[in-house]
Design an enzyme around this catalytic site. Structure first.
Site, short mmCIF file in Angstrom:
data_model
loop_
_atom_site.label_atom_id
_atom_site.label_comp_id
_atom_site.label_asym_id
_atom_site.label_seq_id
_atom_site.Cartn_x
_atom_site.Cartn_y
_atom_site.Cartn_z
N THR A 1 28.57 41.74 -21.77
CA THR A 1 29.45 40.63 -22.13
C THR A 1 30.52 40.56 -21.05
O THR A 1 30.99 41.60 -20.60
CB THR A 1 30.14 40.86 -23.49
OG1 THR A 1 31.08 41.92 -23.37
CG2 THR A 1 29.14 41.21 -24.58
N HIS B 1 39.50 48.32 -31.19
CA HIS B 1 38.59 47.30 -30.66
C HIS B 1 37.13 47.66 -30.96
O HIS B 1 36.63 48.67 -30.49
CB HIS B 1 38.78 47.13 -29.15
CG HIS B 1 37.68 46.34 -28.51
ND1 HIS B 1 37.28 45.08 -28.96
CD2 HIS B 1 36.86 46.62 -27.45
CE1 HIS B 1 36.29 44.64 -28.22
NE2 HIS B 1 36.01 45.57 -27.30
N ASP C 1 38.04 40.40 -30.44
CA ASP C 1 37.57 40.35 -31.83
C ASP C 1 38.26 39.20 -32.57
O ASP C 1 37.63 38.48 -33.36
CB ASP C 1 37.88 41.68 -32.54
CG ASP C 1 37.50 42.87 -31.69
OD1 ASP C 1 36.41 43.42 -31.89
OD2 ASP C 1 38.27 43.23 -30.78
N ARG D 1 30.99 51.78 -28.07
CA ARG D 1 32.03 51.86 -27.04
C ARG D 1 32.49 53.30 -26.88
O ARG D 1 32.84 53.74 -25.81
CB ARG D 1 33.20 50.97 -27.40
CG ARG D 1 32.84 49.50 -27.38
CD ARG D 1 33.90 48.65 -28.02
NE ARG D 1 33.50 47.25 -28.07
CZ ARG D 1 32.75 46.72 -29.03
NH1 ARG D 1 32.31 47.48 -30.01
NH2 ARG D 1 32.41 45.46 -29.01
N ASN E 1 36.38 50.06 -21.56
CA ASN E 1 36.17 50.66 -22.89
C ASN E 1 35.96 52.16 -22.84
O ASN E 1 35.49 52.67 -21.83
CB ASN E 1 34.92 50.02 -23.52
CG ASN E 1 35.27 48.77 -24.30
OD1 ASN E 1 36.29 48.72 -24.95
ND2 ASN E 1 34.39 47.78 -24.22
N PRO E 2 36.25 52.89 -23.93
CA PRO E 2 36.86 52.40 -25.16
C PRO E 2 38.34 52.09 -24.91
O PRO E 2 39.11 53.00 -24.57
CB PRO E 2 36.67 53.55 -26.14
CG PRO E 2 36.44 54.76 -25.31
CD PRO E 2 35.94 54.33 -23.98
N VAL E 3 38.71 50.85 -25.08
CA VAL E 3 39.99 50.36 -24.57
C VAL E 3 41.19 51.05 -25.22
O VAL E 3 42.19 51.31 -24.53
CB VAL E 3 40.05 48.81 -24.66
CG1 VAL E 3 40.09 48.31 -26.08
CG2 VAL E 3 41.22 48.27 -23.89
N ASP E 4 41.11 51.40 -26.49
CA ASP E 4 42.27 52.02 -27.14
C ASP E 4 42.51 53.44 -26.60
O ASP E 4 43.63 53.80 -26.26
CB ASP E 4 42.07 52.06 -28.67
CG ASP E 4 41.91 50.65 -29.23
OD1 ASP E 4 42.89 49.90 -29.21
OD2 ASP E 4 40.78 50.30 -29.62
N GLY F 1 34.48 51.02 -14.60
CA GLY F 1 33.89 51.97 -15.54
C GLY F 1 32.52 51.57 -16.03
O GLY F 1 32.02 50.50 -15.71
P1 NAD Z 1 30.16 46.74 -14.21
O1 NAD Z 1 29.23 47.92 -14.17
O2 NAD Z 1 29.62 45.40 -13.86
O3 NAD Z 1 31.40 47.03 -13.25
C1 NAD Z 1 32.11 48.21 -13.24
C2 NAD Z 1 32.70 48.38 -11.85
O4 NAD Z 1 33.52 49.55 -11.86
C3 NAD Z 1 31.64 48.61 -10.76
O5 NAD Z 1 31.78 47.62 -9.75
C4 NAD Z 1 31.93 50.00 -10.23
O6 NAD Z 1 31.68 50.15 -8.85
C5 NAD Z 1 33.40 50.13 -10.56
N1 NAD Z 1 33.87 51.53 -10.59
C6 NAD Z 1 33.27 52.59 -11.20
N2 NAD Z 1 34.00 53.71 -10.96
C7 NAD Z 1 35.07 53.35 -10.22
C8 NAD Z 1 36.18 54.06 -9.66
N3 NAD Z 1 36.33 55.38 -9.86
N4 NAD Z 1 37.08 53.36 -8.95
C9 NAD Z 1 36.95 52.02 -8.75
N5 NAD Z 1 35.91 51.30 -9.23
C10 NAD Z 1 34.99 51.95 -9.98
O7 NAD Z 1 30.81 46.75 -15.68
P2 NAD Z 1 31.51 45.50 -16.40
O8 NAD Z 1 30.51 44.72 -17.15
O9 NAD Z 1 32.39 44.82 -15.44
O10 NAD Z 1 32.39 46.31 -17.52
C11 NAD Z 1 33.54 47.04 -17.15
C12 NAD Z 1 34.18 47.71 -18.37
O11 NAD Z 1 34.72 46.73 -19.30
C13 NAD Z 1 33.23 48.57 -19.21
O12 NAD Z 1 33.89 49.76 -19.57
C14 NAD Z 1 32.98 47.72 -20.45
O13 NAD Z 1 32.62 48.48 -21.58
C15 NAD Z 1 34.34 47.09 -20.63
N6 NAD Z 1 34.40 45.92 -21.54
C16 NAD Z 1 35.55 45.72 -22.23
C17 NAD Z 1 35.66 44.67 -23.12
C18 NAD Z 1 36.93 44.51 -23.92
O14 NAD Z 1 36.99 43.71 -24.89
N7 NAD Z 1 38.00 45.21 -23.60
C19 NAD Z 1 34.60 43.77 -23.31
C20 NAD Z 1 33.42 43.98 -22.60
C21 NAD Z 1 33.32 45.08 -21.72
#
Ligand code: NAD
Length: 314
Positions: free
Chosen positions: A230, A175, A148, A88, A120-123, A79
């Site tokens: 991050t 989150h 967090d 988010r 995200n948004p994870v919830d 995503g």
């Molecule tokens: P990124 O852009 O580096 O990687 C995302 C990957 O998803 C890409 O490789 C892309 O090709 C792939 N993708 C997109 N659509 C797809 C689909 N339909 N099927 C399969 N793969 C697909 O992003 P990232 O830095 O790895 O972040 C990923 C997610 O994690 C983001 O939504 C970010 O906001 C979230 N995140 C969550 C937390 C948390 O605490 N839960 C913390 C930081 C980031």
């Protein structure tokens, strides 16, 4: 090590960092990456594999959705990521669309695996995926306020000079946007934070607490400002959760799952202290919090619910 297989959907920065961290800790035997961008995923697989002669024994490879059939755990990290200045919640539209696409491809092969949502948004996404796959009695949960909480423990350790291992505190709620530390249950070396601080002569009051909360709130944006994303922190936290579940090291952690009446909240995914184990996030604990803490959780639930309704209205 039990023979375990993890499928990581999304081989971006976070997916790759999770794979790397799982490999270093030898948490699982097999790690399979799936990504819409196969080329990128293949690059990560090759790169991660090339340290294997020195450290880590997991078998890391590229795969497709049929791998979900035999997975013990499926981690969703695909995503869009937020950019500087974005929240988010700004990711909702795009990422729900991406989740729908993933769940459609996954469903024919989905059996019993535990699904851990990181995107995200994870919830909101945890709620949505639970709706689509059906309630699996604790098998679907999100990383929620784990990051967090981890950030708060680090800040509290720096402030009190206590060791990280001896600080217990949970951040609950949503989150990143609407969360609250449960100060009433927080301990340092087994005693309340206020008692500890008064014993060692450190101020402990509303201003100090607010300062810590503000730092946790802004932490993600501060990192994004400096390096655009991050990924290490959340990857380590996710590896901890995978180890808890697959290697049966039960833990009580603030992960996100759809509440079914706990704290008077129904049908909203958010973080409350939850026991995770081989069965997933099976038990959300209902602890004796202060009235203020209980009311705050309800405010968070209302905010997440409003966000959900807004999304469905448009
Ligand atoms: P990124 O852009 O580096 O990687 C995302 C990957 O998803 C890409 O490789 C892309 O090709 C792939 N993708 C997109 N659509 C797809 C689909 N339909 N099927 C399969 N793969 C697909 O992003 P990232 O830095 O790895 O972040 C990923 C997610 O994690 C983001 O939504 C970010 O906001 C979230 N995140 C969550 C937390 C948390 O605490 N839960 C913390 C930081 C980031």
């Amino acid at each position: 090590m039990r023979k375990t297989k993890v499928v990581i959907i999304g081989a971006g920065y976070i997916g790759a960092s999770i794979g790397y961290s799982l490999l270093l800790k030898e948490t699982v035997e097999e790690i399979v990456f799936i990504d819409a961008n196969r080329n990128r995923a293949e690059g990560e697989v090759l790169d991660i594999n090339h340290g294997i002669t020195c450290m880590g024994k997991s078998y890391v490879r590229l795969g497709d959705y049929d791998e979900c059939l035999t997975a013990d755990m499926i981690i969703i990290t695909a995503g869009k990521n937020r950019r500087d200045g974005q929240s988010r919640r700004d990711l909702s539209y795009e990422n729900i669309r991406i989740m729908r696409n993933i769940v459609d491809k996954m469903t024919p092969y989905y059996q019993n695996a535990i699904v851990l949502v990181v995107s995200n948004p994870v919830d909101l996404l945890t709620y949505q995926i639970t709706e689509w796959l059906g309630d699996k009695d604790g098998k679907i949960f999100g990383t929620g306020c784990m990051l967090d909480s981890s950030r708060l423990v680090r800040l509290l350790a720096e402030y009190t000079k206590a060791s990280i291992d001896n600080i217990q505190i949970s951040v609950i709620g949503e989150h990143g946007e609407c969360f609250m530390p449960i100060w009433s249950k927080a301990t340092i070396y087994g005693i309340g934070v206020d008692e500890y601080c008064s014993q060692v002569g450190i101020p402990w009051n509303d201003e100090v607490k607010k300062g810590l909360i503000d730092q946790v709130y802004n932490m993600g944006s501060e990192i994004i400002k400096r390096k655009e994303r991050t990924h290490y922190g959340i990857a380590i936290v996710t590896s901890f959760l995978v180890d808890s579940v697959l290697n049966n090291h039960p833990a009580m952690v603030p992960v996100s799952s759809v509440l079914r009446g706990e704290y008077g909240i129904n049908g909203v995914a958010m973080s409350v202290p939850t026991v995770i184990s081989l069965k997933g996030a099976k038990r959300c604990l209902e602890l004796k919090w202060t009235e203020e803490e209980k009311n705050f959780l309800k405010i968070c639930a209302k905010r997440i619910e409003e966000e959900k309704l807004l999304f469905y209205k448009e």
